[in-house]
Design a protein around this motif. Structure first.
Motif, PDB file in Angstrom:
ATOM      1  N   VAL A  81       0.843  -1.201   0.000  1.00 25.29           N
ATOM      2  CA  VAL A  81       0.000   0.000   0.000  1.00 25.29           C
ATOM      3  C   VAL A  81       0.872   1.242   0.000  1.00 25.29           C
ATOM      4  CG1 VAL A  81      -1.589   1.358   1.406  1.00 25.29           C
ATOM      5  CG2 VAL A  81      -2.033  -1.064   1.039  1.00 25.29           C
ATOM      6  N   LEU A  84       2.267   1.907  -3.429  1.00 20.54           N
ATOM      7  CA  LEU A  84       1.276   2.502  -4.333  1.00 20.54           C
ATOM      8  C   LEU A  84       1.043   3.973  -3.977  1.00 20.54           C
ATOM      9  CD1 LEU A  84      -1.343  -0.379  -4.672  1.00 20.54           C
ATOM     10  CD2 LEU A  84       0.198   0.482  -6.439  1.00 20.54           C
ATOM     11  N   ALA A  93      -4.567   1.428  -4.403  1.00 19.29           N
ATOM     12  CA  ALA A  93      -4.280   0.913  -3.065  1.00 19.29           C
ATOM     13  C   ALA A  93      -5.575   0.500  -2.363  1.00 19.29           C
ATOM     14  CB  ALA A  93      -3.534   1.959  -2.241  1.00 19.29           C
ATOM     15  N   ILE A 112      -6.069   2.367   5.194  1.00 26.45           N
ATOM     16  CA  ILE A 112      -4.941   3.068   4.575  1.00 26.45           C
ATOM     17  C   ILE A 112      -4.643   4.370   5.311  1.00 26.45           C
ATOM     18  CG2 ILE A 112      -4.215   4.287   2.479  1.00 26.45           C
ATOM     19  CD1 ILE A 112      -5.706   2.026   0.913  1.00 26.45           C
TER      20      ILE A 112
END
Length: 118
Positions: A81, A84, A93, A112
């Motif tokens: 993640v 990205l 992501a 995230i």
């Protein structure tokens, strides 16, 4: 007599030559994002040896965020993640987290947001 009937059987489909690796996935994804789906399908066929229908299905899955190459061994979801995000690919992501964990996109987005950024 068995040899006689062998010539009437349909040939076995050719095995897939190779998996679509990360570099090939990125190349195909770039083509799809540029609205060049036919060249993306052709490139998938070149890289994998898949038939036309299977290559188109794979291109559709990539476009919809339902398929991504397997991560490199030792790379956690959080590390992927972060990679990205460093490429300004937040949408990808979120899709990746949702796909791999079964979270909704809202849950994936919150996940995230909770990651510590390098």
């Amino acid at each position: 007599m068995a040899g006689f009937f062998d010539r009437f059987r349909k040939p076995e489909p050719e095995p897939v030559r190779a998996e679509l690796d990360q570099a090939g996935y990125e190349e195909v994804l770039d083509l799809i994002r540029a609205d060049h789906k036919v060249p993306a399908v052709k490139r998938i066929r070149e890289l994998t040896g898949l038939g036309l229908v299977q290559a188109k299905d794979l291109a559709d899955a990539i476009e919809e965020g339902r398929w991504a190459p397997f991560p490199a061994p030792g790379q956690s979801l959080a590390d992927r993640v972060r990679a990205l995000l460093s490429q300004d690919r937040a949408t990808d992501a979120v899709r990746m987290v949702a796909q791999e964990t079964g979270m909704t996109e809202d849950e994936a987005s919150r996940f995230i947001d909770g990651l510590d950024q390098p």
